[in-house]
Design an enzyme around this catalytic site. Structure first.
Site, short mmCIF file in Angstrom:
data_model
loop_
_atom_site.label_atom_id
_atom_site.label_comp_id
_atom_site.label_asym_id
_atom_site.label_seq_id
_atom_site.Cartn_x
_atom_site.Cartn_y
_atom_site.Cartn_z
N ARG A 1 11.15 -1.38 10.94
CA ARG A 1 9.90 -1.23 12.05
C ARG A 1 10.04 -2.15 13.25
O ARG A 1 10.23 -3.15 13.05
CB ARG A 1 8.75 -0.92 11.49
CG ARG A 1 8.39 0.24 10.65
CD ARG A 1 7.33 0.39 9.54
NE ARG A 1 6.04 -0.54 10.19
CZ ARG A 1 4.94 -0.60 9.53
NH1 ARG A 1 4.96 0.06 8.28
NH2 ARG A 1 4.05 -1.14 9.80
N ARG B 1 -0.77 -8.88 13.35
CA ARG B 1 -1.27 -8.05 12.49
C ARG B 1 -2.31 -8.49 11.26
O ARG B 1 -3.27 -7.93 11.07
CB ARG B 1 -0.36 -7.04 11.93
CG ARG B 1 0.41 -6.09 12.70
CD ARG B 1 1.83 -5.67 12.13
NE ARG B 1 2.07 -5.05 11.21
CZ ARG B 1 3.20 -4.93 10.27
NH1 ARG B 1 4.29 -5.55 11.02
NH2 ARG B 1 3.21 -4.38 9.13
N LYS C 1 0.93 -1.20 0.00
CA LYS C 1 -0.08 -0.01 -0.08
C LYS C 1 0.82 1.27 0.12
O LYS C 1 0.70 2.17 -0.91
CB LYS C 1 -0.94 0.03 1.21
CG LYS C 1 -1.91 -1.21 1.30
CD LYS C 1 -2.65 -1.31 2.59
CE LYS C 1 -2.09 -1.18 3.97
NZ LYS C 1 -1.27 -2.66 4.18
N ARG D 1 11.97 -5.44 4.90
CA ARG D 1 11.50 -4.23 4.52
C ARG D 1 12.43 -3.01 5.64
O ARG D 1 12.80 -3.30 6.76
CB ARG D 1 10.14 -3.84 4.92
CG ARG D 1 10.01 -2.21 4.98
CD ARG D 1 8.47 -1.58 5.09
NE ARG D 1 7.79 -2.62 6.14
CZ ARG D 1 6.40 -2.64 6.16
NH1 ARG D 1 5.77 -2.19 5.45
NH2 ARG D 1 5.97 -3.13 7.44
N ARG E 1 -9.95 0.83 8.80
CA ARG E 1 -9.30 -0.72 9.03
C ARG E 1 -10.58 -1.49 9.87
O ARG E 1 -10.51 -2.57 10.31
CB ARG E 1 -8.19 -0.67 9.89
CG ARG E 1 -6.92 -0.75 9.19
CD ARG E 1 -5.68 -0.51 10.02
NE ARG E 1 -4.55 -1.29 10.04
CZ ARG E 1 -3.48 -0.73 9.31
NH1 ARG E 1 -3.47 0.37 8.70
NH2 ARG E 1 -2.51 -1.72 9.33
P1 AP5 Z 1 5.11 -1.63 1.92
O1 AP5 Z 1 4.47 -0.84 0.42
O2 AP5 Z 1 5.62 -1.08 2.83
O3 AP5 Z 1 3.57 -2.41 2.31
P2 AP5 Z 1 2.34 -1.90 3.21
O4 AP5 Z 1 1.01 -2.61 2.67
O5 AP5 Z 1 2.36 -0.39 3.15
O6 AP5 Z 1 2.64 -2.61 4.57
P3 AP5 Z 1 2.60 -2.01 6.07
O7 AP5 Z 1 3.23 -2.76 6.79
O8 AP5 Z 1 2.95 -0.32 6.14
O9 AP5 Z 1 1.15 -1.98 6.45
P4 AP5 Z 1 0.42 -2.28 7.74
O10 AP5 Z 1 -1.03 -1.94 7.27
O11 AP5 Z 1 0.86 -3.30 8.42
O12 AP5 Z 1 1.19 -0.97 8.71
P5 AP5 Z 1 0.65 0.41 9.00
O13 AP5 Z 1 1.90 1.46 9.07
O14 AP5 Z 1 -0.50 0.92 8.06
O15 AP5 Z 1 5.66 -2.92 1.08
C1 AP5 Z 1 6.34 -4.01 2.18
C2 AP5 Z 1 7.58 -4.29 1.47
O16 AP5 Z 1 7.42 -5.14 0.35
C3 AP5 Z 1 8.37 -3.26 1.26
O17 AP5 Z 1 9.91 -3.52 1.57
C4 AP5 Z 1 8.45 -2.98 -0.45
O18 AP5 Z 1 9.41 -2.41 -1.08
C5 AP5 Z 1 8.09 -4.57 -0.75
N1 AP5 Z 1 7.13 -4.53 -1.92
C6 AP5 Z 1 6.09 -3.43 -2.09
N2 AP5 Z 1 5.38 -4.25 -3.27
C7 AP5 Z 1 6.00 -4.90 -3.84
C8 AP5 Z 1 6.02 -5.83 -5.28
N3 AP5 Z 1 4.76 -5.52 -5.96
N4 AP5 Z 1 6.74 -6.64 -5.18
C9 AP5 Z 1 7.89 -7.10 -4.46
N5 AP5 Z 1 7.98 -6.31 -3.33
C10 AP5 Z 1 7.20 -5.28 -3.04
O19 AP5 Z 1 0.21 0.24 10.43
C11 AP5 Z 1 0.90 -0.05 11.31
C12 AP5 Z 1 0.06 -0.13 12.87
O20 AP5 Z 1 -0.42 1.24 13.13
C13 AP5 Z 1 -0.93 -1.40 12.90
O21 AP5 Z 1 -0.59 -2.41 13.05
C14 AP5 Z 1 -1.80 -0.53 13.92
O22 AP5 Z 1 -1.43 -0.83 15.15
C15 AP5 Z 1 -1.64 1.04 13.71
N6 AP5 Z 1 -2.63 1.43 12.54
C16 AP5 Z 1 -2.37 2.06 11.50
N7 AP5 Z 1 -3.57 2.36 10.84
C17 AP5 Z 1 -4.54 2.17 11.75
C18 AP5 Z 1 -5.96 2.19 11.91
N8 AP5 Z 1 -6.46 2.76 10.68
N9 AP5 Z 1 -6.64 1.88 12.70
C19 AP5 Z 1 -5.99 1.25 13.84
N10 AP5 Z 1 -4.88 0.99 14.13
C20 AP5 Z 1 -4.13 1.51 13.08
#
Ligand code: AP5
Length: 216
Positions: free
Chosen positions: A160, A171, A13, A126, A87
């Site tokens: 992270r 997660r 994402k 990552r 979410r």
């Molecule tokens: P990346 O693009 O970083 O993936 P992502 O989907 O953004 O993954 P996240 O881990 O950031 O998502 P998340 O939803 O767990 O975390 P968030 O920060 O929102 O890609 C991942 C890796 O793959 C990278 O190294 C990239 O280079 C590689 N890659 C990407 N695309 C590729 C492809 N096509 N092919 C090969 N490699 C590829 O949330 C973190 C925490 O915050 C949550 O656990 C929760 O505690 C809290 N939180 C955040 N939002 C909320 C909410 N709305 N409600 C409640 N709690 C929340």
């Protein structure tokens, strides 16, 4: 154009949101990034959410809806990309209400579909630039020079605390229990599109562009 990127942790994402910002002048609203900013600034809210995030659980709806409401007030000419929000069904309803109050709506929701086994590799390899936010990967997207960000030259490359096997398990559980019902919610509204998140980054980007052209 207001777009939601939905997908499990590591689905890509953030990677795709950054490309959309660059090419379409949209504004990325990542609740994960906002919460990480809050925790590193040491505010009371930041301290409260840090432990929750590290365990891989969801932060309360009230906190994340508040963060998004604040950002929506500033507006965005090219529209918003909601990355990691909503979410839960409560967050989805709140977002619809916040946008409706501004005479806007969600134009498209994209599910980035990736198998769980791939997510473990993606998340454990990552690292992110602390200066410009560029996202890298040990195997699939390494920097040219080890320890130096290709995009801005910074050596502040970070991993992270929640990118470990145990947090990822939690997660994923949270995703399937609380976030995946949103797929049905947006399907029923006619706004859900699915892209293959296993494809190379540029192919995923092309698929997302196709959805946006059709929706715009
Ligand atoms: P990346 O693009 O970083 O993936 P992502 O989907 O953004 O993954 P996240 O881990 O950031 O998502 P998340 O939803 O767990 O975390 P968030 O920060 O929102 O890609 C991942 C890796 O793959 C990278 O190294 C990239 O280079 C590689 N890659 C990407 N695309 C590729 C492809 N096509 N092919 C090969 N490699 C590829 O949330 C973190 C925490 O915050 C949550 O656990 C929760 O505690 C809290 N939180 C955040 N939002 C909320 C909410 N709305 N409600 C409640 N709690 C929340």
């Amino acid at each position: 154009m207001n777009l939601i990127l939905l997908g499990a942790p590591g689905a890509g994402k953030g990677t795709q949101a950054r490309l959309l910002v660059e090419k379409r002048k949209m504004q990325q609203l990542s609740t994960g990034d906002m919460l990480r900013e809050a925790r590193s600034s040491g505010t009371e809210m930041g301290q409260r959410v840090a432990a929750v995030m590290d365990r891989g659980e969801l932060v309360t709806d009230e906190i994340v809806i508040g963060l998004i409401a604040e950002k929506l007030d500033s507006g965005s000419e090219g529209g918003f990309i909601f990355d990691g929000f909503p979410r839960t069904l409560a967050q989805a309803d709140a977002l619809a209400d916040l946008l409706a109050a501004k005479g806007q709506a969600i134009d498209a929701v994209i599910e980035m579909r990736v198998e769980d086994e791939v997510l473990v590799d993606r998340v454990s390899g990552r690292f992110t630039c602390g200066n410009c936010g560029e996202v890298w990967h040990d195997k699939t997207r390494p920097t040219k020079v080890e320890g130096v960000c290709d995009a801005c030259g910074s050596t502040d490359l970070r991993r992270r605390p929640d990118d470990n096997a145990e947090s990822l398990r939690q997660r994923l559980m949270e995703y399937y229990k609380k976030t995946s019902p949103l797929l049905g919610y947006y399907h029923a509204k006619g706004s859900l599109h699915v892209v293959n998140g296993l494809a190379p980054v540029s192919d995923v980007e092309t698929a997302i562009s196709g959805v946006l052209e059709a929706a715009g």
